[in-house]
Write an enzyme that holds these catalytic residues in place. Structure first.
Site, mmCIF file in Angstrom:
data_model
loop_
_atom_site.group_PDB
_atom_site.id
_atom_site.type_symbol
_atom_site.label_atom_id
_atom_site.label_comp_id
_atom_site.label_asym_id
_atom_site.label_seq_id
_atom_site.Cartn_x
_atom_site.Cartn_y
_atom_site.Cartn_z
ATOM 1 N N GLY A 103 11.228 -3.620 0.185
ATOM 2 C CA GLY A 103 11.630 -2.297 -0.265
ATOM 3 C C GLY A 103 11.766 -1.328 0.888
ATOM 4 O O GLY A 103 12.060 -1.722 2.023
ATOM 5 N N ASN A 104 11.520 -0.079 0.604
ATOM 6 C CA ASN A 104 11.743 0.973 1.575
ATOM 7 C C ASN A 104 10.901 0.776 2.853
ATOM 8 O O ASN A 104 11.417 0.847 3.969
ATOM 9 C CB ASN A 104 11.405 2.321 0.936
ATOM 10 C CG ASN A 104 12.132 3.453 1.596
ATOM 11 O OD1 ASN A 104 13.362 3.410 1.716
ATOM 12 N ND2 ASN A 104 11.389 4.447 2.047
ATOM 13 N N GLY A 105 9.623 0.478 2.667
ATOM 14 C CA GLY A 105 8.736 0.274 3.815
ATOM 15 C C GLY A 105 9.206 -0.883 4.675
ATOM 16 O O GLY A 105 9.324 -0.772 5.902
ATOM 17 N N THR A 106 9.492 -1.994 4.026
ATOM 18 C CA THR A 106 9.929 -3.189 4.743
ATOM 19 C C THR A 106 11.224 -2.945 5.503
ATOM 20 O O THR A 106 11.378 -3.403 6.648
ATOM 21 C CB THR A 106 10.133 -4.343 3.733
ATOM 22 O OG1 THR A 106 8.904 -4.546 3.043
ATOM 23 C CG2 THR A 106 10.561 -5.621 4.428
ATOM 24 N N THR A 126 13.332 -3.820 -4.913
ATOM 25 C CA THR A 126 12.289 -2.931 -5.406
ATOM 26 C C THR A 126 12.529 -2.669 -6.872
ATOM 27 O O THR A 126 13.656 -2.363 -7.268
ATOM 28 C CB THR A 126 12.244 -1.586 -4.662
ATOM 29 O OG1 THR A 126 11.612 -0.616 -5.514
ATOM 30 C CG2 THR A 126 13.607 -1.062 -4.314
ATOM 31 N N ASP A 128 11.533 -0.210 -8.316
ATOM 32 C CA ASP A 128 11.647 1.243 -8.473
ATOM 33 C C ASP A 128 13.071 1.762 -8.324
ATOM 34 O O ASP A 128 13.362 2.879 -8.715
ATOM 35 C CB ASP A 128 10.756 1.944 -7.444
ATOM 36 C CG ASP A 128 9.287 1.741 -7.740
ATOM 37 O OD1 ASP A 128 8.945 1.515 -8.920
ATOM 38 O OD2 ASP A 128 8.482 1.780 -6.795
ATOM 39 N N ARG A 266 -1.701 8.715 -28.444
ATOM 40 C CA ARG A 266 -2.246 7.500 -27.851
ATOM 41 C C ARG A 266 -1.497 7.165 -26.562
ATOM 42 O O ARG A 266 -0.265 7.265 -26.514
ATOM 43 C CB ARG A 266 -2.065 6.313 -28.805
ATOM 44 C CG ARG A 266 -2.907 6.370 -30.058
ATOM 45 C CD ARG A 266 -4.365 5.997 -29.761
ATOM 46 N NE ARG A 266 -5.169 5.965 -30.977
ATOM 47 C CZ ARG A 266 -5.664 7.037 -31.589
ATOM 48 N NH1 ARG A 266 -5.441 8.245 -31.108
ATOM 49 N NH2 ARG A 266 -6.401 6.897 -32.676
#
Lengths: 342, 342, 342, 342
Positions: A103-106, A126, A128, A266
């Site tokens: 994802g973004n970090g990688t 990702t 997301d 709930r």
């Protein structure tokens, strides 16, 4: 050409289809030798890898998770030795390049390695969907499907009991899963990290749904923040940023809604089921094509780029474009679902 | 503004979500009055319609089929009276415009009515995904999902019996469903209307899969044609165009494969289950957005256009661009899956 | 004959199929008049009901929830007036009998009303399957299916990250859902309310799974109690009975497992998604047959009994037999799954 | 104790869970050595088998098909050499007994071998549920689920087009799948092998559904026979027994219904998708328990028996009781669904 592949960061439905696509194209068509590192960068550090060929990827496309494992170990850790360390390892393994799935970090890390002269190609994943530079990432469609099925289920129990059901879905910084699942499931209130709202506003929407004779269904992304919640935060356990201290935001919201509106409420926190299991057909196709494109891009020497979906076409974009900024839900998309509210 | 809406042609998962999107936007946000004709153009002819408001579309987004019904009746039939007849009916009903939901045939008719001066807006739907001018049409993703699940199921029974399983999916003129489901399910042979093949070639692929120790899984689009099949067609019941006279192409292929390769083979014709039932989350989102965009385009007076998905954006394109030609599977996409073959 | 029907207690997949079965048999075949009270006993008190005929139950069998609504209002409340109050209401409505659909609490109340001379027939439903006197209750199979699908999903993400996944499923007093879902999904540790275990034992099992090279998957029923947990309970928020004060038992277990074994652990609390949505085919068949049998039992005058599944046969049992005691998971059934442990 | 296991006849969801259950119990708990023959009796003849231990059955419970393969080869073939041949092979392999997993044919053969003095234990499986001596066989619930989902899908397309949809499901001699799926899906006409009907009767039912304003949905078991169909059979291709010559009975029925009632009708033949893929949770539990019970019965020396489900209990019954006669749908069960008709 000898190519290493690894998965880094959280797992995601479609990873195996992507690995298979890259191997079938790379090894069988383009004649690469390929190896897969076990548990991401940890496998690079610890010299833990398996050869990848047609046999290794046989039948894996419908499987969730990743046959390679994953971890959050960084190549810039002391053990890994940063770009120099990775170069050394690649030389020892006689690798001509790396495909990093993440994802973004990688992909930010991939860009840094690329800038340090290492031949790296990014393959985005990702759930997301918050990675800029591509229309969709695989994993997202599966996550949305699972969240939508949860909404379909919660709706019937909510209506039988005239309750307000609050469903928390993944999305720490971007609300794409909540947006799509909420729209698909017909949720009447959708709360995203990009658009903080006050307790008063949320309760007004909930009451207005009830006044139309329906049982309110609220979908909230885990990163949603309540505005101006000092007094409530003390009671309900929000931290200084309005985020819940323990449990999820849904577990904070439900009691507040019940207290303020009088509607029995709930909470359900969907959690990790959103990221596992059999990928949707959409994700398997997207992942397979991304894998194929990655092999083609390696063949074409397009190092420093990331595979990207644009309309129906697989393309490549410079890694720097992709990791430049988070892809947030824009106002216009949020406005589309606002007509369901209240 | 008073707007009529109708569905024409085959039904398709997502129709109700599209109707709901258009009504929630059109009536609640933009202030339209809307009515829905029952059973397509037949409802226009027979003055059979219902008012559409928030209440009428409540909770319909997960439902398959269409609450409005559909038919293949044409506005250019004698009864309908062509463009003049439709104009008259619209005047009687005080309609300012029409939203026509349908596939290639319906949008061609919409274009003709538009050229005759009738304010018409096209909303595309087809499980076949063969409509040009839009990246995807809703219904397609659901059809692909159902076909992929069938492949997942057939694979295990095929492998347990060492059989060749032949699955026929929809797609008379374009092979998109077979292409995507075959890729998602990891079918080893994928046969499309766009790419006729000889019996020899098909059997060579099948045998080569068997020789790798696997049980071949063949996905064939209903419109696929066997090349040069004069002698076989006599035996197996093909017509002059190489299409099966009775039953599906899968029922023609399976016995031929069994006879020529000696591999026990079984045909499955998936049929109408591909077009019914709960739409996928992807199709519900696409359909809802298409409905919303249709209402916005009506408001903006963009008559003579069709709603279109481009990347992540909903746009409009001139109807004439959309119906100009069938969207076929291009060579490049077929080439992507060819690496699975043989 | 004029019969009232109501649903009491928590909702449950299959309720609508049961209502439909009773109505199709009762009204169409046996010639009853039937009415359905809205929101359980509240509808009796507030004179809120709808007539039930073939039209009212059309197409409802695949729908989750209940078209009649439900509540936890008791006929022994002051407002309801107990058995005398119910008798009066039945006389006013000219009802010859009541069919009460519910779980253990509801059938206990039904027995009390029956002992007070009111013609009542029990129709059992509970996702927990803890009702004695019947092999299965509808709703249970759907809950098990949903929990099993969650296990299938969590397994792949657990294995990709080498994590211990802890899934909490419903079951306050009886562990049937955890037992069946755990067995179906191949969970390696299954924790039930009937069999308290120590932290040490749980961690020993978890470590032994890890030592076999696998990622442990723990399924825990919400009512499971940790033995001798005084010190931990202070830290993790257990109450005096060893139950978690806030959140679920999974959220207590996961950090303890992580702390003691060093295996990264994640909790998922499945929650209300287990009780909503489309019922499985098994539950629809069981529920439909239960409804049919209820109508037949009414016709045969078998008041004071409850409909029951025995093998393949629908029977009736005295209400007193059914509510006598909770159906717990016996040692022998727990022993079956213990071979998966460790 | 050294035990051989094999699967014979058609594959069936749950086979792998049964194999796993037997192995985990037999090898890990009871200390057996176990081997699995590949492709049923063919593996016995050809000395093709694998050792079975915990590792061999790891994670296979959710997988469709069978890891052992299956075939229709008989031990009474010339190659196999009948009971004497099997005894010889068992002696060579030092086997103390056999567990044979299969349907009616397989268990009849098991009984014959048992009568010839071979220690054999039957483990029943058949999606058709037509094996006497057990309440249910695993595989059946999955087949019913798949057929029910198909009905749910066909219903929406049928109603959108006001068509009569005819769905053919498996069941050559017994109509259990059609009965349960038809009841679960709310089909209005259900046609079983056990209850032949005339064309006139079927069309009367179909018309009566249409007259109530609904779109008829007909579920027909493949073995259903039309009564007194001489003239039609000529036209539609029925053989002397009233069965279709080519294609399925649904493909015979649909055009007849359309011709006689004027209602547009469409056939779907569900076929092999009913027997493959991920088993339902119910089938996985039943299969796992059946495998466990088989190992226990071997340990107890209960040769010549078959594992059986009675209510909630796993038992054994003499093979002669189980294969004595086919378990047909009784009049009383058919009568339950008849209230849906017409």
């Amino acid at each position: 050409m000898r190519i290493g592949m690894l998965v880094s960061g959280g797992d995601c439905p479609g990873l195996n289809a992507a690995i298979r696509g890259a191997v079938l194209r790379g090894v069988d068509v383009l004649g690469f030798e390929m190896i897969g590192f076990i548990d991401g960068w940890r496998g690079v550090i610890e010299d833990n890898w398996i050869p990848l060929d047609r046999r290794a990827v046989r039948g894996i496309s419908p499987l969730g998770g990743t046959i390679l494992g994953t971890s959050r170990v960084s190549p810039f850790s002391d053990e890994a030795g940063g770009a120099e360390g990775i170069k050394r390892r690649m030389a020892e393994l006689e690798l001509d390049g790396l495909i990093t799935i993440g994802g973004n970090g990688t992909q930010t890390v991939a860009m840094m390695l690329s800038e340090a002269g290492i031949p790296v190609l990014g393959l985005p994943k990702t759930i997301d969907n918050d990675l800029d530079g591509t229309d969709f990432t695989f994993g997202f469609d599966t996550a949305v499907s699972i969240a939508t099925e949860a909404i379909d289920r919660l709706r019937t129990t909510g209506e039988s009991h005239r309750r307000c059901m609050v469903l928390e879905v993944m999305g720490r910084d971007a609300g794409w899963i909540a947006l799509h699942a909420g729209m698909a499931g017909g949720a009447q209130v959708i709360l995203l990290p990009e658009f903080p709202e006050s307790v008063e506003q949320v309760c007004t929407w909930v009451e207005s749904v009830r006044d139309r004779g329906r049982s309110p269904l609220v979908v909230v992304a885990e990163g949603f923040r309540l505005e101006g919640m000092d007094s409530v935060s003390t009671r309900a356990g929000l931290d200084g940023f309005g985020r819940p201290r323990l449990g999820g935001i849904a577990e904070v919201l439900a009691p507040i809604i019940e207290e303020r509106t009088g509607i029995e409420s709930r909470a359900t926190v969907l959690g990790h089921v959103q990221r596992g299991g059999v990928p949707t057909a959409f994700d398997r196709v997207l992942a397979t094509r991304a894998g194929i494109k990655a092999a083609d891009a390696v063949q074409a020497g397009e190092w420093g780029t990331m595979v990207s979906l644009r309309g129906n076409e697989m393309e490549t974009v410079p890694l720097s474009d992709a990791v430049d900024k988070l892809k947030s839900v824009p106002e216009s998309r949020y406005e589309e679902v606002r007509l369901l509210f209240g």
